[in-house]
Design a protein around this motif. Structure first.
Motif, mmCIF file in Angstrom:
data_model
loop_
_atom_site.group_PDB
_atom_site.id
_atom_site.type_symbol
_atom_site.label_atom_id
_atom_site.label_comp_id
_atom_site.label_asym_id
_atom_site.label_seq_id
_atom_site.Cartn_x
_atom_site.Cartn_y
_atom_site.Cartn_z
ATOM 1 N N GLY A 114 2.904 3.978 -4.298
ATOM 2 C CA GLY A 114 2.844 4.863 -5.477
ATOM 3 C C GLY A 114 2.461 4.104 -6.735
ATOM 4 O O GLY A 114 2.796 4.531 -7.850
ATOM 5 N N ASP A 125 12.791 10.425 -5.561
ATOM 6 C CA ASP A 125 13.019 11.862 -5.333
ATOM 7 C C ASP A 125 13.107 12.190 -3.847
ATOM 8 O O ASP A 125 13.697 13.188 -3.451
ATOM 9 C CB ASP A 125 11.880 12.672 -5.998
ATOM 10 C CG ASP A 125 10.501 12.238 -5.519
ATOM 11 O OD1 ASP A 125 9.761 13.077 -5.022
ATOM 12 O OD2 ASP A 125 10.162 11.032 -5.627
ATOM 13 N N LEU A 126 12.506 11.329 -3.029
ATOM 14 C CA LEU A 126 12.505 11.576 -1.582
ATOM 15 C C LEU A 126 13.736 10.994 -0.897
ATOM 16 O O LEU A 126 14.001 11.277 0.266
ATOM 17 C CB LEU A 126 11.257 10.954 -0.934
ATOM 18 C CG LEU A 126 9.897 11.533 -1.325
ATOM 19 C CD1 LEU A 126 8.778 10.821 -0.573
ATOM 20 C CD2 LEU A 126 9.851 13.035 -1.027
ATOM 21 N N PRO A 175 -2.640 10.245 -0.224
ATOM 22 C CA PRO A 175 -1.657 9.818 0.792
ATOM 23 C C PRO A 175 -2.238 8.756 1.731
ATOM 24 O O PRO A 175 -1.500 8.159 2.513
ATOM 25 C CB PRO A 175 -1.351 11.109 1.558
ATOM 26 C CG PRO A 175 -2.232 12.172 1.030
ATOM 27 C CD PRO A 175 -3.082 11.627 -0.061
ATOM 28 N N LEU A 176 -3.538 8.517 1.646
ATOM 29 C CA LEU A 176 -4.136 7.504 2.528
ATOM 30 C C LEU A 176 -3.870 6.106 1.990
ATOM 31 O O LEU A 176 -4.147 5.841 0.826
ATOM 32 C CB LEU A 176 -5.660 7.703 2.602
ATOM 33 C CG LEU A 176 -6.161 9.033 3.161
ATOM 34 C CD1 LEU A 176 -7.666 9.128 3.001
ATOM 35 C CD2 LEU A 176 -5.750 9.163 4.622
ATOM 36 N N PRO A 177 -3.351 5.207 2.827
ATOM 37 C CA PRO A 177 -3.133 3.839 2.344
ATOM 38 C C PRO A 177 -4.470 3.155 2.062
ATOM 39 O O PRO A 177 -5.444 3.409 2.775
ATOM 40 C CB PRO A 177 -2.425 3.144 3.507
ATOM 41 C CG PRO A 177 -2.244 4.144 4.578
ATOM 42 C CD PRO A 177 -2.979 5.389 4.228
ATOM 43 N N GLY A 178 -4.519 2.328 1.045
ATOM 44 C CA GLY A 178 -5.756 1.597 0.733
ATOM 45 C C GLY A 178 -6.681 2.365 -0.184
ATOM 46 O O GLY A 178 -7.888 2.176 -0.153
ATOM 47 N N ASN A 229 10.158 3.084 -6.204
ATOM 48 C CA ASN A 229 9.540 4.385 -6.493
ATOM 49 C C ASN A 229 9.885 5.422 -5.410
ATOM 50 O O ASN A 229 10.410 5.081 -4.362
ATOM 51 C CB ASN A 229 8.022 4.173 -6.591
ATOM 52 C CG ASN A 229 7.297 5.423 -7.031
ATOM 53 O OD1 ASN A 229 7.816 6.198 -7.843
ATOM 54 N ND2 ASN A 229 6.101 5.649 -6.501
ATOM 55 N N ARG A 283 0.816 -1.204 0.000
ATOM 56 C CA ARG A 283 0.000 0.000 0.000
ATOM 57 C C ARG A 283 0.850 1.254 0.000
ATOM 58 O O ARG A 283 1.908 1.281 0.627
ATOM 59 C CB ARG A 283 -0.849 0.038 1.276
ATOM 60 C CG ARG A 283 -2.130 -0.688 1.100
ATOM 61 C CD ARG A 283 -2.970 -0.508 2.328
ATOM 62 N NE ARG A 283 -4.030 -1.494 2.277
ATOM 63 C CZ ARG A 283 -4.748 -1.854 3.314
ATOM 64 N NH1 ARG A 283 -4.505 -1.325 4.491
ATOM 65 N NH2 ARG A 283 -5.692 -2.736 3.175
ATOM 66 N N ASN A 284 0.337 2.253 -0.698
ATOM 67 C CA ASN A 284 0.938 3.581 -0.655
ATOM 68 C C ASN A 284 2.309 3.679 -1.327
ATOM 69 O O ASN A 284 2.991 4.686 -1.205
ATOM 70 C CB ASN A 284 1.064 4.060 0.805
ATOM 71 C CG ASN A 284 0.389 5.400 0.975
ATOM 72 O OD1 ASN A 284 -0.419 5.773 0.120
ATOM 73 N ND2 ASN A 284 0.721 6.114 2.021
ATOM 74 N N SER A 342 -0.583 3.621 -8.078
ATOM 75 C CA SER A 342 -1.535 4.363 -8.915
ATOM 76 C C SER A 342 -0.844 5.567 -9.556
ATOM 77 O O SER A 342 -1.151 5.929 -10.689
ATOM 78 C CB SER A 342 -2.731 4.814 -8.084
ATOM 79 O OG SER A 342 -3.379 3.678 -7.562
ATOM 80 N N SER A 343 0.095 6.163 -8.821
ATOM 81 C CA SER A 343 0.837 7.302 -9.398
ATOM 82 C C SER A 343 1.648 6.828 -10.595
ATOM 83 O O SER A 343 1.713 7.502 -11.631
ATOM 84 C CB SER A 343 1.783 7.906 -8.359
ATOM 85 O OG SER A 343 1.075 8.217 -7.184
HETATM 86 N N1 GTP Z 1 7.416 12.216 -3.551
HETATM 87 C C1 GTP Z 1 6.775 11.255 -4.172
HETATM 88 N N2 GTP Z 1 5.531 10.903 -3.800
HETATM 89 C C2 GTP Z 1 4.919 9.916 -4.463
HETATM 90 C C3 GTP Z 1 5.524 9.246 -5.547
HETATM 91 N N3 GTP Z 1 4.648 8.341 -6.035
HETATM 92 C C4 GTP Z 1 3.542 8.443 -5.253
HETATM 93 N N4 GTP Z 1 3.702 9.372 -4.302
HETATM 94 C C5 GTP Z 1 2.736 9.750 -3.273
HETATM 95 O O1 GTP Z 1 2.476 8.621 -2.475
HETATM 96 C C6 GTP Z 1 1.122 8.608 -2.052
HETATM 97 C C7 GTP Z 1 0.458 7.301 -2.453
HETATM 98 O O2 GTP Z 1 0.387 7.259 -3.862
HETATM 99 P P1 GTP Z 1 -0.572 6.273 -4.648
HETATM 100 O O3 GTP Z 1 -0.186 6.364 -6.053
HETATM 101 O O4 GTP Z 1 -1.989 6.531 -4.294
HETATM 102 O O5 GTP Z 1 -0.111 4.899 -3.996
HETATM 103 P P2 GTP Z 1 -0.710 3.454 -4.209
HETATM 104 O O6 GTP Z 1 0.415 2.504 -4.141
HETATM 105 O O7 GTP Z 1 -1.565 3.406 -5.410
HETATM 106 O O8 GTP Z 1 -1.604 3.307 -2.918
HETATM 107 P P3 GTP Z 1 -2.820 2.287 -2.618
HETATM 108 O O9 GTP Z 1 -3.740 2.321 -3.779
HETATM 109 O O10 GTP Z 1 -3.417 2.854 -1.395
HETATM 110 O O11 GTP Z 1 -2.202 0.976 -2.385
HETATM 111 C C8 GTP Z 1 0.475 9.838 -2.690
HETATM 112 O O12 GTP Z 1 0.465 10.875 -1.765
HETATM 113 C C9 GTP Z 1 1.409 10.158 -3.824
HETATM 114 O O13 GTP Z 1 1.389 11.514 -4.190
HETATM 115 C C10 GTP Z 1 6.842 9.656 -5.958
HETATM 116 O O14 GTP Z 1 7.461 9.121 -6.884
HETATM 117 N N5 GTP Z 1 7.419 10.632 -5.223
#
Ligand code: GTP
Ligand code: MG
Length: 455
Positions: free
Chosen positions: A228, A333-334, A246-249, A330, A225-226, A230-231
């Motif tokens: 990134g 950058d952080l 930013p919310l997990p799930g 992923n 989870r979280n 979906s990003s």
């Molecule tokens: N700085 C930074 N933040 C990121 C990056 N990719 C994702 N995020 C942040 O991480 C958080 C979670 O991103 P999502 O893409 O929703 O993550 P996910 O894995 O799909 O999450 P779930 O669907 O909950 O499992 C969000 O606040 C994004 O903006 C990245 O490459 N760099």
């Protein structure tokens, strides 16, 4: 020639600048003549600007139309083509009028089926028409055009000619009951059989690429989870398709969209993040995600560069050990230094790409890796000759290959000419299935029913 005359819209339904209606069959030109008197006398394959009228004399539309005399038409029959204004009301009125004076609505693929039955196209070429219409990338259309131009058919026909010449010699030795096939004929037969087998197995090598090229490949994004996911999904698509937070799930369902890399089509899937399930919806989301991953051609396992490996994540990764996997680290950058913690994980032997879905860093490299991993081995074979077999063609040629293998064994055992001739006939028959020379009715049914109406 087929008994009846068919009509259909050949362009997509809906409003458009122009719509094209096709009529084919013995009454095609006569039917147009009832709407545009004089059409019977038109110079063929020449555009005419006319007003079409129904039998009551009411104006249907101001159109551009042409007539074709068989066999000089797509279907090989008499045909007419009408380019009218692209309104569905006008299209329906013209089609209804055509049906009123003797045409019938065409079945899917019926125009191409008629072209095949009149000998304008062979079966491999007819299949290429469907591929061409479905093509979304340049490589897909290039392969379809090569097949449509007869690239594959020529290769098969050359093989058939060679086998047929040998069959004649072998069968002559049966008919004239000579004691043995002459020694030089035997040696020649062995050489031809080997060469043909080589050629067929070369063609068969393109089948894997053909499948990937036509049907696309499935890439599933999974991971904790979280991380990134979906990003990353959105970044690869180039649009904000999935909800990111930013919310997990956040992600619950499996999302799927098409992307193209290097001429291949991929179905990219985003799935729910993996964790201890809280509620029923979450566990159902994860179940769907795992199911998607277990059928993927490639899994992108996404982890957060700033997070260490939780043992749950590692277990999830290992549960898909039978799949192709790429580890995507992923949020680099952080993490100054780019996520070395994750890269140096227990899954270190996996190919790893470091990216930032937010800054876009590393995405080009990820696309290259995806392509290398899934299609690179194939693409060189396809792009050299632009030939890529489909499943049906592959099955037929494998049957030919097996017959030639048996022929090789029989030759080695000095088997009688009757047996040799049986195997050569079997190989010829299988080759004939590719071009349609010896294809059964149910095969034709299956191929043409997958076409759209109007083609
Ligand atoms: N700085 C930074 N933040 C990121 C990056 N990719 C994702 N995020 C942040 O991480 C958080 C979670 O991103 P999502 O893409 O929703 O993550 P996910 O894995 O799909 O999450 P779930 O669907 O909950 O499992 C969000 O606040 C994004 O903006 C990245 O490459 N760099
Ligand atoms: Mg998500």
């Amino acid at each position: 020639m087929h008994g009846d005359t068919i009509v259909a819209l050949s362009t997509p339904p809906g409003s458009s600048g122009i719509a094209v209606i096709r009529i084919s069959g013995p009454d095609a030109i006569g039917i147009l003549d009832t709407m545009a008197p004089g059409a019977r006398a038109w110079k063929p394959r020449t555009l005419h600007n006319r007003v079409l009228r129904d039998t009551g004399g009411e104006m249907l539309d101001d159109v551009v139309a042409a007539v074709f005399h068989g066999p000089n038409s797509y279907t090989g029959e008499d045909a007419a083509e009408i380019s009218c204004h692209g309104s569905m009301q006008i299209v329906s009125a013209i089609i209804e009028e055509s049906i009123g004076v003797g045409a019938r609505l065409a079945e899917p693929g019926e125009f191409t089926r008629r072209a095949y039955l009149s000998g304008k196209l062979d079966l491999a070429q007819a299949e290429a028409v469907a591929d061409l219409i479905a093509s979304e990338t340049r490589l897909q259309s290039q392969v379809a055009l090569e097949h449509l131009g007869g690239g594959l058919s020529k290769r098969i026909t050359a093989i058939e000619e060679r086998l047929r010449a040998k069959l004649a010699l072998v069968e002559a030795s049966i008919d004239f009951s000579e004691e043995d096939i002459e020694a030089y004929t035997m040696a020649d037969l062995v050489a031809v059989s080997d060469e043909t087998r080589r050629e067929i197995s070369e063609l068969l090598e393109s089948e894997v690429a053909g499948g990937k090229l036509r049907h696309g490949m499935r890439i599933t994004i999974t991971g904790p989870r979280n991380a990134g996911k979906s990003s990353l999904y959105n970044a690869l698509l180039g649009e904000e398709r999935a909800i990111v937070s930013p919310l997990p799930g956040t992600t619950r369902d499996v999302l799927r969209e098409r992307i193209h890399i290097g001429g291949f089509t991929y179905y990219l899937e985003d799935t729910a993040g993996l964790a201890e399930a809280g509620c029923e919806i979450e566990s159902e989301g994860m179940r769907r995600g795992r199911e998607a991953a277990s059928a993927a051609d490639l899994i992108l396992f996404v982890v957060d560069a700033g997070e260490g490996w939780t043992c749950g994540a590692l277990e999830e990764l290992e549960s898909h050990a039978d799949r192709n996997r790429l580890l995507v680290v992923n949020k680099t950058d952080l993490v100054p230094g780019g996520g070395e913690a994750a890269a140096g994980s227990p899954a270190g032997e996996l190919r790893t790409v470091t990216v930032s879905a937010v800054s876009g860093e590393g995405l080009g490299r990820l696309r290259e890796k995806i392509f290398e991993f899934t299609a690179n081995g194939e693409v060189s074979g396809v792009s050299r000759e632009r030939i890529a077999l489909n499943i049906r063609q592959g099955m037929a040629l494998r049957r030919a290959e097996e017959a030639l293998e048996r022929l090789g064994r029989e030759l080695g055992m000095n088997s009688p000419a009757e047996i040799l001739s049986l195997e050569i006939r079997e190989a010829l028959d299988a080759c004939g299935e590719v071009t349609g020379r010896s294809a059964a009715e149910d095969i034709l049914e299956e191929i043409f029913s997958n076409f759209c109406i109007g083609k």
